[in-house]
Motif scaffolding. Structure first.
Motif, PDB file in Angstrom:
ATOM      1  N   PHE A 577       8.109  -3.922  18.773  1.00  0.00           N
ATOM      2  CA  PHE A 577       8.880  -3.489  19.938  1.00  0.00           C
ATOM      3  C   PHE A 577       8.112  -3.657  21.242  1.00  0.00           C
ATOM      4  O   PHE A 577       8.495  -3.078  22.256  1.00  0.00           O
ATOM      5  CB  PHE A 577       9.286  -2.018  19.778  1.00  0.00           C
ATOM      6  N   ASP A 578       7.023  -4.418  21.235  1.00  0.00           N
ATOM      7  CA  ASP A 578       6.240  -4.617  22.454  1.00  0.00           C
ATOM      8  C   ASP A 578       6.620  -5.940  23.110  1.00  0.00           C
ATOM      9  O   ASP A 578       7.635  -6.554  22.769  1.00  0.00           O
ATOM     10  CB  ASP A 578       4.746  -4.548  22.143  1.00  0.00           C
ATOM     11  N   LEU A 579       5.817  -6.413  24.046  1.00  0.00           N
ATOM     12  CA  LEU A 579       6.120  -7.656  24.742  1.00  0.00           C
ATOM     13  C   LEU A 579       6.025  -8.877  23.851  1.00  0.00           C
ATOM     14  O   LEU A 579       6.613  -9.924  24.156  1.00  0.00           O
ATOM     15  CB  LEU A 579       5.166  -7.834  25.933  1.00  0.00           C
ATOM     16  N   TYR A 580       5.299  -8.776  22.733  1.00  0.00           N
ATOM     17  CA  TYR A 580       4.986  -9.956  21.937  1.00  0.00           C
ATOM     18  C   TYR A 580       6.018 -10.269  20.867  1.00  0.00           C
ATOM     19  O   TYR A 580       6.008 -11.359  20.301  1.00  0.00           O
ATOM     20  CB  TYR A 580       3.601  -9.798  21.297  1.00  0.00           C
ATOM     21  N   ASP A 581       6.899  -9.306  20.513  1.00  0.00           N
ATOM     22  CA  ASP A 581       7.939  -9.575  19.522  1.00  0.00           C
ATOM     23  C   ASP A 581       7.313 -10.161  18.252  1.00  0.00           C
ATOM     24  O   ASP A 581       7.767 -11.166  17.715  1.00  0.00           O
ATOM     25  CB  ASP A 581       8.976 -10.529  20.131  1.00  0.00           C
ATOM     26  N   THR A 582       6.272  -9.499  17.750  1.00  0.00           N
ATOM     27  CA  THR A 582       5.459 -10.019  16.653  1.00  0.00           C
ATOM     28  C   THR A 582       6.103  -9.765  15.294  1.00  0.00           C
ATOM     29  O   THR A 582       6.581  -8.658  15.039  1.00  0.00           O
ATOM     30  CB  THR A 582       4.070  -9.339  16.672  1.00  0.00           C
ATOM     31  N   PRO A 583       6.108 -10.754  14.390  1.00  0.00           N
ATOM     32  CA  PRO A 583       6.583 -10.504  13.025  1.00  0.00           C
ATOM     33  C   PRO A 583       5.703  -9.457  12.343  1.00  0.00           C
ATOM     34  O   PRO A 583       4.467  -9.506  12.437  1.00  0.00           O
ATOM     35  CB  PRO A 583       6.448 -11.870  12.342  1.00  0.00           C
ATOM     36  N   LEU A 584       6.325  -8.512  11.656  1.00  0.00           N
ATOM     37  CA  LEU A 584       5.607  -7.415  11.027  1.00  0.00           C
ATOM     38  C   LEU A 584       5.800  -7.430   9.514  1.00  0.00           C
ATOM     39  O   LEU A 584       6.824  -7.898   9.009  1.00  0.00           O
ATOM     40  CB  LEU A 584       6.089  -6.066  11.581  1.00  0.00           C
ATOM     41  N   ALA A 585       4.818  -6.888   8.820  1.00  0.00           N
ATOM     42  CA  ALA A 585       4.907  -6.725   7.368  1.00  0.00           C
ATOM     43  C   ALA A 585       5.609  -5.404   7.092  1.00  0.00           C
ATOM     44  O   ALA A 585       4.972  -4.359   6.960  1.00  0.00           O
ATOM     45  CB  ALA A 585       3.519  -6.743   6.739  1.00  0.00           C
ATOM     46  N   GLY A 586       6.903  -5.405   7.038  1.00  0.00           N
ATOM     47  CA  GLY A 586       7.636  -4.180   6.754  1.00  0.00           C
ATOM     48  C   GLY A 586       8.183  -3.513   7.988  1.00  0.00           C
ATOM     49  O   GLY A 586       7.741  -3.713   9.078  1.00  0.00           O
TER      50      GLY A 586
END
Length: 586
Positions: A577-586
């Motif tokens: 949910f930050d600026l980076y829109d990073t794929p997360l494990a779960g």
């Protein structure tokens, strides 16, 4: 700013960004799905460790395997530290799971080591780098319980010896990892005279100290970060060699304040990971629970709370991004920005979590199961507002600089370089030697003023941004007038509550300038459709202006809908949910 620095930031994605993204993905994959009950470093096991008052053994082993300590060591000394914003992104993945693990495993070593990277000798840097790269730890001890943040009054002595060296005598309390550190950075009194020139910083390695002259104090128990091993050190006339001195004799206060500029800029941004998890937990609850015959997520108050928490995360990350990149690009201005980050970001994140707890209801008290991690993060997060620099201390750093900025900077300085607002983009090396104690410039506020005259007005969302930016500029004008009226006493530690209120308002204006800058830069680059969309920026600025007491018309309905859609997309697709829109494990 040098031509080389401008060139470094002229491009978009870079080899630095590729390395950062790969490292974040590596850590996320290694730590695995935190919601998986079978994951040894998942939330279930982390909560068990917290109940036992211990750091997760599996978590520490995983970070050992990942070589996390290398993140705190500059590339020149064999580590991976080249950018402060990348360090924040990497540690955010650890804080997402456990604030105590992030602090207890490594961030304390980072806080300590910055003193050495800033002003240590070449030999001290190499020795500390070897300690950290070999998996060791360093601790830092600035304060004493009797004096709190007023560390100029510290009594811990490092009396100079006639033949060279120092004799350490006295106690330091509430030090993270004091009992298991291989080196300590000790803020010490080296002269009995009053004043700021009577203290120095020493790098003391455990192997240098006669065991008969050192006692580890009993461990302190805490409500938050229960796994962190907080204890203390008691030296009894322990003699140390002269080469333990970091920098020059009597420069301890200056060194501490310069080091704070790096750590204050970095640590709050790491904590976004914890609030990301909290928001994710409450969205899951709201989507899966029914009240009044409809999902909780569809109840207007709950929808607004979730959406506002998302906006607060984006706002906090915008200010954090500007703070960390300013260390590289605007080191002469970082004193103010770092204090603003350390003051406002933990405040925004904690308030967002308190609001989210209302949606979670009675379940936020639960210490185990599906929602147990929420209460742990809620207890852990406020610790970041204390540490080596509490909120009042950050405001006290800003207040004396307000009149100077009002006279010399506001409405007359040059805007910040575009690179300050780039979510991705190259940066020069960290210029530790160029960090200064006070600033006479404010390029971030200058960017706000410049933007007001350049903002587009093609859509309702852009019109809203233009109106809100004008209000922010008016706030800055009022701050200028009131700062110029501050008495000499109101610029000191004896400042009135009104002075602290001025500092608070100023940090909110800086946050607004950061949001505006990040949106404009994203729109210019066109790489991220959501960040380039004026909807989120208008909604975030609206929240900041309301925080300043403005009564405003609602932003266009499209802002609410666009932000809500993005929140749910990221939840469904398991992205940050930050600026980076990073794929997360779960």
């Amino acid at each position: 700013m040098t031509t080389d620095a401008v060139a470094l930031n002229a491009g978009g994605r870079s080899d630095q960004e590729d390395r950062a993204a790969a490292r974040v993905a590596e850590i996320e994959a290694a730590l695995g799905d935190p919601w998986d009950p079978a994951n040894p470093v998942g939330f279930s096991r982390l909560l068990e460790a917290d109940e036992a008052g211990e750091l997760s053994d599996a978590g520490e082993k995983a970070l050992d395997t990942l070589g996390l300590n290398a993140e705190f060591v500059p590339v020149a000394y064999g580590g991976r530290l080249e950018r402060v914003d990348t360090l924040v992104r990497v540690l955010r993945q650890v804080f997402r799971r456990d604030v105590a693990l992030g602090l207890g495993y490594g961030v304390t070593s980072f806080m300590a080591s910055v003193n050495v990277w800033t002003q240590g000798s070449e030999e001290q840097r190499r020795r500390l780098a070897r300690i950290l790269l070999d998996g060791g730890r360093a601790s830092v001890a600035y304060h004493e319980l009797a004096h709190g943040n007023d560390f100029v009054r510290n009594e811990f002595e490092a009396g100079p010896l006639a033949g060279g060296g120092f004799r350490l005598h006295g106690s330091k309390q509430v030090i993270n990892n004091a009992a298991r550190a291989d080196a300590w950075l000790l803020f010490s009194r080296t002269d009995a005279a009053p004043g700021s020139r009577s203290h120095s910083v020493l790098m003391v390695e455990r192997a240098q100290v006669d065991p008969e002259r050192l006692r580890i104090l009993p461990r302190y128990e805490s409500v938050g970060v229960r796994g962190c091993q907080l204890s203390g050190l008691d030296f009894d006339h322990a003699e140390l060699p002269e080469d333990t001195l970091v920098g020059e004799l009597g420069q301890g206060v200056e060194l501490a304040l310069r080091s704070f500029q790096v750590t204050r800029s970095a640590v709050p941004g790491m904590a976004l990971g914890a609030t990301d998890t909290a928001l994710r937990t409450v969205v899951s609850f709201a989507r899966g629970r029914t009240l009044y015959r409809k999902p909780v997520a569809d109840i207007p108050h709950a929808r607004a709370t979730l959406r506002n928490a998302f906006l607060d995360l984006l706002t906090s990350d915008s200010l954090s991004l500007v703070g960390t990149r300013a260390v590289h690009l605007l080191p002469e201005e970082t004193s103010v920005y770092a204090s603003a980050v350390k003051y406002l970001v933990p405040k925004l994140l904690t308030e967002a979590m308190n609001d989210l707890s209302i949606v979670l209801g009675a379940r936020f008290y639960v210490r185990e199961g599906e929602f147990g991690i929420f209460q742990k993060h809620l207890r852990d997060l406020p610790v970041l507002s204390l540490g080596h620099a509490g909120s009042a201390a950050c405001q006290a750093t800003i207040i004396p600089q307000l009149p100077r900025l009002a006279r010399r900077a506001w409405f007359q300085g040059e805007p910040a370089p575009a690179g300050l607002f780039q979510v991705r983009g190259r940066l020069p090396e960290i210029p530790f030697s160029r960090l200064t104690l006070a600033s006479g410039r404010d390029s971030l506020s200058a960017s706000l003023v410049a933007a007001v005259h350049e903002l587009p007005d093609r859509t309702p969302e852009e019109t809203a941004i233009q109106r809100l930016a004008l209000l922010l500029m008016d706030e800055l004008r009022q701050l200028q007038e009131q700062s110029l009226e501050l008495s000499l006493e109101d610029r000191t530690a004896l400042a009135s509550p009104a002075s602290f209120a001025l500092a608070d308002r100023y940090t909110v204006v800086l946050a607004g300038a950061a949001v505006l800058g990040v949106w404009r830069q994203a729109a210019a680059e066109g790489a991220d459709p959501f960040l380039a969309d004026p909807a989120w920026a208008a909604a975030a600025l609206d929240r900041l202006l309301r925080r300043l007491g403005h009564r405003l018309p609602d932003p266009p309905a499209s802002c609410e809908e666009r932000v809500q859609q993005e929140l749910m997309r990221r939840f469904d697709e398991r992205r940050s949910f930050d600026l980076y829109d990073t794929p997360l494990a779960g």
